[in-house]
Motif scaffolding. Sequence first.
Motif, short mmCIF file in Angstrom:
data_model
loop_
_atom_site.label_atom_id
_atom_site.label_comp_id
_atom_site.label_asym_id
_atom_site.label_seq_id
_atom_site.Cartn_x
_atom_site.Cartn_y
_atom_site.Cartn_z
N ASP A 10 -1.94 21.33 -6.10
CA ASP A 10 -2.24 22.55 -6.86
C ASP A 10 -3.73 22.67 -7.16
N SER A 11 -4.48 21.59 -6.97
CA SER A 11 -5.92 21.64 -7.22
C SER A 11 -6.66 22.04 -5.95
N LYS A 12 -7.36 23.18 -6.07
CA LYS A 12 -8.17 23.64 -4.92
C LYS A 12 -9.26 22.60 -4.64
N THR A 13 -9.74 21.96 -5.72
CA THR A 13 -10.78 20.94 -5.58
C THR A 13 -10.32 19.83 -4.63
N VAL A 14 -9.10 19.35 -4.82
CA VAL A 14 -8.60 18.27 -3.97
C VAL A 14 -8.45 18.77 -2.53
N ILE A 16 -10.21 21.03 -1.09
CA ILE A 16 -11.56 21.11 -0.50
C ILE A 16 -12.05 19.71 -0.13
N ILE A 17 -11.81 18.74 -1.01
CA ILE A 17 -12.26 17.36 -0.72
C ILE A 17 -11.56 16.85 0.54
N THR A 55 2.27 15.96 -9.38
CA THR A 55 2.38 16.94 -10.47
C THR A 55 1.85 18.30 -10.02
N MET A 56 2.77 19.22 -9.81
CA MET A 56 2.40 20.57 -9.36
C MET A 56 3.35 21.57 -10.02
N PRO A 57 2.90 22.81 -10.22
CA PRO A 57 3.81 23.82 -10.75
C PRO A 57 4.80 24.28 -9.67
N ALA A 84 -2.54 11.36 -8.83
CA ALA A 84 -3.02 10.58 -9.98
C ALA A 84 -1.86 9.81 -10.62
#
Lengths: 385, 177
Positions: A10-14, A16-17, A55-57, A84
């Motif tokens: 759910d994290s765009k940051t992850v 992108i990484i 952990t995601m919605p 995490a």
Amino acid sequence: MRYKILTVDDSKTVRIIVRKAFKAFDCEILEAGNGVEGLAIAAKETPDLILLDVTMPVMDGVEMLTKLKSDPALKAIPVMMLTAEGGRDHVLKIAKIGVRDYLVKPFKEDVLIEKSGRIIDLKPLSEWPAKAKSIFDPATILIVEDKPAIIQQIQDGLRHTPWKVHGVVAQGEAIDFCARTPPDLIIVSLSLPEESAFALFRLVRTNIKTKYTPVFALVVKTETGQQQQAQTVGFSAIITKPIDLGELETKMAKAMNLDTSQRYYAFEGDSLIMRLPENCAPSVLAESANYLKPKFAEAVDAGTNKVVIDIQQLRSLHMGVIKLLFQAMQTCRELAMQFALVGNAHIISECKGFEDTRNWTFYDSLEDAKANLGKSPAAPQLATA
Amino acid sequence: MPATEEITETLIRDNITRAVSDVFKTMLGREVSLTSAGEVADDHTWPPLGNPAEAAKPHVVGTVGFLGDANGLVYLYLDLDFARMATCHLLGMNEAELEETGDEVINDAIGEITNMTVGSFKNGLCDAGYPCKLTIPSILRGSNFCIEPISSATRQIYHFNCAGHRVVADILMKVGE
């Protein structure tokens, strides 16, 4: 084959990484923001690897993994958890559902690549996709040899090349070097203590960054047992001591897939120059012959129809050289190119001694040859092949 | 099931120090040191950022909770300048690119940094016998604000120095149950 990697987070940051981490590799990154999207993309694209957060919605990673593993069409797709959510019990519970690996955040991109490389055969993207590296481009060479004199000998012998030749004396140093600067070619002495040359070879082959790096084995000529062992495990080439530095350089260029045509062919003004070196060993003749037709065709394609065959540096004439020169002349005729020969006094004299070459006409210098090719539409008198 | 009140301050401090250090070192390449720590008294010494000048700076605050045998919330305070710098490093962007992409990218990046930090902190609790799960991160932005815990919560605030920037971890944990 281009691998597909699906990152479900759910994290765009992850995401992108992950995309950034795999940028240097030949693979396509697909993205999903939750388990529902992840399952839909997995069903549509059948990725080769799924990187899954917990952990995601909407639908979390555990539910997605459970559904994936209960679907006969999708259950074979390898999944690596990237989350995490650590903790021994948690990891064990998820591992039981069926994952190939588990990477707990925070993570280093290198570790992600290394672990992924154990699941799929990641191939680095070439930095020069359109043009091959040439012998005039820099390259990093690593020599792993416990005898500094041998390192010095190779460094001296390759000093005329643009290659940076680094020497280390132990396996540990070599591993550190490869982690810092993945070399273009590695030469490992089989005389390293406790068979550490073979252990190093295995490590190099399991590291994603050096998986495809050519590795040469350096071994004493009489140690045939070690040579056989090196061949069996898959060393790219065997170099025997005492080292023939000319042969080593040729093998290195070939292993690094370098374009060596510039050794023999160059465009100067409106002419293509074909130049043979002082010593034309069979490997040199083979290398030159490989580029002959493509280079002549390239010249014609570029509007050049003049060829100067320069054998001024050649020390002695032999049948291999004569065959190559006949091949060059024949190619000129087929492509309607004008050509001229340039030779030294010794070679010209040797040519007089052979029936097939005694009628060849030579110019004394490249300039003369070029000037006369420009003036006269006819080629110098030639013998027939 | 062990009660949350049995979780010692030492366990919390050690876990949060390790978590912040690991995340900032691994993801941002920065060394972190703990500069002050302690339980906040009932009179609510606010703001957690300490001096008013520090509190007046714009901040990005990530928050992630954990639920299970240990229940709580961690707020991670980064000043906006540091949050921007961290985002650039994490995503391999420069300032101009970050400007183009907007605040949402910063929120997401700090949310993920907080998720990793709290995840690492919480994994330490799991391994110490307090299994729990993470919640989805959320973000607060602003300056001069304070968060007040409910009366049944304990609170610990840890200040870290990261390359001259202050990072504050504000940990609220529910006592009992």
